[in-house]
Design a protein around this motif. Structure first.
Motif, PDB file in Angstrom:
ATOM      1  N   VAL A  87       1.391  27.558   5.388  1.00 51.93           N
ATOM      2  CA  VAL A  87       0.197  26.756   5.123  1.00 51.93           C
ATOM      3  C   VAL A  87       0.524  25.775   4.009  1.00 51.93           C
ATOM      4  O   VAL A  87       1.007  26.175   2.942  1.00 51.93           O
ATOM      5  N   VAL A  88       0.268  24.495   4.244  1.00 54.81           N
ATOM      6  CA  VAL A  88       0.600  23.448   3.273  1.00 54.81           C
ATOM      7  C   VAL A  88      -0.616  22.548   3.070  1.00 54.81           C
ATOM      8  O   VAL A  88      -1.635  22.685   3.741  1.00 54.81           O
ATOM      9  N   ILE A  89      -0.465  21.635   2.138  1.00 50.88           N
ATOM     10  CA  ILE A  89      -1.495  20.619   1.898  1.00 50.88           C
ATOM     11  C   ILE A  89      -0.899  19.257   2.201  1.00 50.88           C
ATOM     12  O   ILE A  89       0.210  18.933   1.763  1.00 50.88           O
ATOM     13  N   GLU A  93      -3.274   8.734   1.142  1.00 50.01           N
ATOM     14  CA  GLU A  93      -4.130   7.933   0.272  1.00 50.01           C
ATOM     15  C   GLU A  93      -5.050   8.862  -0.538  1.00 50.01           C
ATOM     16  O   GLU A  93      -4.563   9.652  -1.326  1.00 50.01           O
ATOM     17  N   LYS A  94      -6.372   8.856  -0.301  1.00 51.59           N
ATOM     18  CA  LYS A  94      -7.265   9.698  -1.095  1.00 51.59           C
ATOM     19  C   LYS A  94      -7.745  10.929  -0.332  1.00 51.59           C
ATOM     20  O   LYS A  94      -8.618  11.658  -0.817  1.00 51.59           O
ATOM     21  N   LYS A  95      -7.169  11.156   0.829  1.00 53.50           N
ATOM     22  CA  LYS A  95      -7.595  12.279   1.662  1.00 53.50           C
ATOM     23  C   LYS A  95      -6.626  13.453   1.524  1.00 53.50           C
ATOM     24  O   LYS A  95      -5.410  13.268   1.521  1.00 53.50           O
ATOM     25  N   TRP A  96      -7.206  14.671   1.420  1.00 50.71           N
ATOM     26  CA  TRP A  96      -6.427  15.899   1.333  1.00 50.71           C
ATOM     27  C   TRP A  96      -6.903  16.853   2.418  1.00 50.71           C
ATOM     28  O   TRP A  96      -8.108  17.020   2.614  1.00 50.71           O
ATOM     29  N   VAL A  97      -5.964  17.527   3.091  1.00 47.42           N
ATOM     30  CA  VAL A  97      -6.337  18.546   4.082  1.00 47.42           C
ATOM     31  C   VAL A  97      -5.315  19.681   4.069  1.00 47.42           C
ATOM     32  O   VAL A  97      -4.154  19.478   3.695  1.00 47.42           O
ATOM     33  N   ASP A 141      -6.773  12.316  12.010  1.00 48.75           N
ATOM     34  CA  ASP A 141      -8.077  11.657  11.844  1.00 48.75           C
ATOM     35  C   ASP A 141      -8.730  12.080  10.529  1.00 48.75           C
ATOM     36  O   ASP A 141      -9.367  11.266   9.853  1.00 48.75           O
ATOM     37  N   LYS A 142      -8.577  13.354  10.160  1.00 46.55           N
ATOM     38  CA  LYS A 142      -9.137  13.822   8.883  1.00 46.55           C
ATOM     39  C   LYS A 142      -8.492  13.105   7.700  1.00 46.55           C
ATOM     40  O   LYS A 142      -9.130  12.930   6.658  1.00 46.55           O
ATOM     41  N   LEU A 143      -7.234  12.727   7.870  1.00 48.05           N
ATOM     42  CA  LEU A 143      -6.522  12.029   6.801  1.00 48.05           C
ATOM     43  C   LEU A 143      -6.755  10.521   6.827  1.00 48.05           C
ATOM     44  O   LEU A 143      -6.202   9.784   5.994  1.00 48.05           O
ATOM     45  N   ASP A 144      -7.569  10.076   7.795  1.00 49.47           N
ATOM     46  CA  ASP A 144      -7.795   8.626   7.987  1.00 49.47           C
ATOM     47  C   ASP A 144      -6.481   7.882   8.218  1.00 49.47           C
ATOM     48  O   ASP A 144      -6.295   6.752   7.741  1.00 49.47           O
ATOM     49  N   GLY A 145      -5.580   8.537   8.914  1.00 47.95           N
ATOM     50  CA  GLY A 145      -4.297   7.896   9.221  1.00 47.95           C
ATOM     51  C   GLY A 145      -4.203   7.496  10.674  1.00 47.95           C
ATOM     52  O   GLY A 145      -5.017   7.890  11.501  1.00 47.95           O
ATOM     53  N   TYR A 146      -3.188   6.701  10.997  1.00 48.90           N
ATOM     54  CA  TYR A 146      -2.929   6.319  12.382  1.00 48.90           C
ATOM     55  C   TYR A 146      -1.460   5.920  12.499  1.00 48.90           C
ATOM     56  O   TYR A 146      -0.776   5.691  11.498  1.00 48.90           O
ATOM     57  N   ASN A 149       1.592   0.535  15.842  1.00 49.81           N
ATOM     58  CA  ASN A 149       2.590   0.188  16.860  1.00 49.81           C
ATOM     59  C   ASN A 149       3.722  -0.665  16.293  1.00 49.81           C
ATOM     60  O   ASN A 149       4.878  -0.537  16.703  1.00 49.81           O
ATOM     61  N   ASN A 150       3.391  -1.532  15.321  1.00 53.40           N
ATOM     62  CA  ASN A 150       4.423  -2.436  14.813  1.00 53.40           C
ATOM     63  C   ASN A 150       5.440  -1.716  13.928  1.00 53.40           C
ATOM     64  O   ASN A 150       6.621  -2.062  13.891  1.00 53.40           O
ATOM     65  N   VAL A 151       4.994  -0.662  13.203  1.00 53.34           N
ATOM     66  CA  VAL A 151       5.897   0.084  12.334  1.00 53.34           C
ATOM     67  C   VAL A 151       6.466   1.300  13.063  1.00 53.34           C
ATOM     68  O   VAL A 151       7.642   1.641  12.930  1.00 53.34           O
ATOM     69  N   GLY A 152       5.606   1.980  13.840  1.00 51.94           N
ATOM     70  CA  GLY A 152       6.047   3.135  14.619  1.00 51.94           C
ATOM     71  C   GLY A 152       5.890   4.447  13.906  1.00 51.94           C
ATOM     72  O   GLY A 152       6.243   5.488  14.447  1.00 51.94           O
ATOM     73  N   HIS A 153       5.375   4.420  12.664  1.00 51.28           N
ATOM     74  CA  HIS A 153       5.166   5.688  11.958  1.00 51.28           C
ATOM     75  C   HIS A 153       4.149   5.508  10.838  1.00 51.28           C
ATOM     76  O   HIS A 153       3.859   4.393  10.409  1.00 51.28           O
ATOM     77  N   GLU A 154       3.607   6.620  10.392  1.00 54.19           N
ATOM     78  CA  GLU A 154       2.714   6.691   9.237  1.00 54.19           C
ATOM     79  C   GLU A 154       3.370   7.617   8.223  1.00 54.19           C
ATOM     80  O   GLU A 154       4.170   8.493   8.597  1.00 54.19           O
ATOM     81  N   SER A 155       3.092   7.447   6.942  1.00 54.54           N
ATOM     82  CA  SER A 155       3.689   8.291   5.903  1.00 54.54           C
ATOM     83  C   SER A 155       2.611   9.127   5.231  1.00 54.54           C
ATOM     84  O   SER A 155       1.530   8.626   4.903  1.00 54.54           O
ATOM     85  N   ILE A 156       2.931  10.408   5.005  1.00 58.27           N
ATOM     86  CA  ILE A 156       2.026  11.305   4.284  1.00 58.27           C
ATOM     87  C   ILE A 156       2.843  12.102   3.271  1.00 58.27           C
ATOM     88  O   ILE A 156       4.069  12.165   3.364  1.00 58.27           O
ATOM     89  N   ILE A 157       2.152  12.705   2.314  1.00 57.58           N
ATOM     90  CA  ILE A 157       2.805  13.560   1.322  1.00 57.58           C
ATOM     91  C   ILE A 157       2.471  15.008   1.656  1.00 57.58           C
ATOM     92  O   ILE A 157       1.304  15.361   1.867  1.00 57.58           O
ATOM     93  N   CYS A 158       3.508  15.839   1.712  1.00 58.83           N
ATOM     94  CA  CYS A 158       3.336  17.254   2.029  1.00 58.83           C
ATOM     95  C   CYS A 158       3.555  18.084   0.764  1.00 58.83           C
ATOM     96  O   CYS A 158       4.590  17.948   0.096  1.00 58.83           O
ATOM     97  N   TYR A 159       2.593  18.931   0.426  1.00 62.20           N
ATOM     98  CA  TYR A 159       2.677  19.812  -0.728  1.00 62.20           C
ATOM     99  C   TYR A 159       2.901  21.245  -0.243  1.00 62.20           C
ATOM    100  O   TYR A 159       2.073  21.794   0.495  1.00 62.20           O
ATOM    101  N   VAL A 160       4.018  21.841  -0.667  1.00 60.74           N
ATOM    102  CA  VAL A 160       4.367  23.204  -0.275  1.00 60.74           C
ATOM    103  C   VAL A 160       4.399  24.077  -1.521  1.00 60.74           C
ATOM    104  O   VAL A 160       5.043  23.713  -2.514  1.00 60.74           O
TER     105      VAL A 160
END
Length: 392
Positions: A87-89, A93-97, A141-146, A149-160
């Motif tokens: 289980v991680v976080i 941006e300003k969204k955490w899940v 969707d909870k993270l407000d991410g998507y 198509n032009n970049v091909g990826h989204e970046s998030i921070i994973c907390y373990v």
């Protein structure tokens, strides 16, 4: 006399219509439940691999305790993937899940048929030296991410969470890692809202593991008996591990679906019995109308068995007509739904309601309604002949 005949014809038509509607309803509803079972199996079984191996004690185990080469050599085993679960976080941006991070080997992508469940992006975990993650559609969707198509990826921070660390003021209890997302997946609500898939090496590094894994996922040949393969695996790995098939992992879901199907079948059969009383009424009125004719036939030497067959076969003809019409109507509706998807499921984005016609269910339905029709023709006619026909 004419009015009485019209009443008898009306009751006979009602009997035929009632039997037809209930027969059609049995076929349609059981086909719908078969479709739901098929959808559940597709949504759960494709993500939950055929067989999963876990340690009986402890959250993780050393993968060297299992001979993976011997495991793959078992007849029926197609491939396997080691897995680390935690289980991680996740932060964007300003969204955490919260999320369930699952580190897997690349083989898991094919084992889970992930190509067929992609919403955006591509199912890749590593490319050109970069590490990628795959996330559930609802989780992103909870993270407000998507996935642009032009970049091909989204970046998030994973907390373990760090293992075996005493929490002290000023010390960060988490390891952090920036992970690019290559795509998002759509399986079922649980996977969509919780799963975050990364390469096994990445998850082990973040968790501080060397050879530790949480589970071994095994893909099997669908044409072979999974329980036999499970038994072969258990013989190799020993008593320190628990081996479960995907059915056993989701046993409650499958059993609930089958229980609902049986309950609906019983309710509809009960309604069929109520509808069959119209058949009894029709035969009774027909018998009363023809009673004088029967006495005339008796005077000419007819016996009770001969008279019984006349009305018994009449009941079978009425019921048979209703069953035939109902079967044609029921299967026609099922085929139209399967071909054109007239009815869609709510909140599914236009996905048609699943239907699956089963030969065994068809035989079961026709057998049950035929047996009930025979009983509701046999006993009333037997009673009427016995009480009203006197043979000296």
């Amino acid at each position: 006399m004419k009015r009485k005949k019209n009443v008898i014809n009306l009751i006979t038509r009602i009997s035929v219509i009632g039997i037809s509607i209930i027969t059609a309803a049995l076929i349609i509803l059981l086909s719908a439940f078969n479709g739901i079972e098929m959808m559940i199996e597709r949504l759960y079984s494709e993500y939950d691999t055929d067989i999963t191996v876990r340690a009986i004690q402890g959250k993780t185990f050393n993968q060297d305790r299992i001979d993976l080469k011997a495991l793959k050599a078992i007849p029926g085993v197609i491939d396997y993937s080691r897995a680390v679960e935690e289980v991680v976080i996740l932060k964007h941006e300003k969204k955490w899940v919260n999320a369930n991070m699952i580190g897997v080997d690349p083989a898991f992508i094919k084992m889970a048929k992930m190509d067929d469940h992609m919403v955006d992006g591509r199912p890749i975990l590593e490319a050109n030296g970069d590490v990628f993650g795959i996330v559930g559609a609802s989780l992103l969707d909870k993270l407000d991410g998507y996935i642009p198509n032009n970049v091909g990826h989204e970046s998030i921070i994973c907390y373990v969470p760090k293992r075996d660390m005493k929490i002290r003021l000023g010390r960060n209890p988490f390891r952090t890692e920036v992970i690019k997302l290559s795509g998002r997946i759509n399986y079922n609500r649980e996977v969509n809202s919780q799963s975050f898939i990364v390469p096994l090496s990445t998850s082990q590094e973040m968790m501080g593991y060397s050879n530790q894994v949480s589970a071994i996922y095994i893909d099997c040949n669908d044409e072979l008996d999974k329980n036999e393969i499970k038994k072969s695996i258990a013989d190799i790995i020993g008593d320190d591990f628990i081996v479960k098939t995907n059915y056993e992992k989701n046993e409650l879901i499958y059993k609930t679906s089958k229980s609902e199907k049986i309950i609906v079948l019983i309710i509809l059969l009960f309604i069929f019995i109520l509808a069959a009383f119209n058949l009894v009424a029709s035969l009774t009125m027909l018998f009363v109308e023809k009673l004088e004719n029967l006495n005339t036939m008796v005077s000419f030497g007819a016996n009770r068995m001969f008279l019984f067959k006349i009305f018994f076969y009449e009941g079978l003809l009425i019921a048979g007509k209703g069953i035939l019409i109902g079967a044609v109507l029921g299967y026609s509706i099922c085929i139209v739904q399967m071909q054109f998807g007239v009815i869609t499921m709510p909140n599914s984005g236009g996905e048609s309601f699943p239907m699956n016609i089963s030969f065994s269910d068809g035989v079961l339905i026709l057998s049950l309604v035929s047996i009930l029709s025979i009983l509701f023709s046999y006993f009333p006619v037997k009673y009427l002949i016995h009480k009203n026909v006197r043979i000296s």
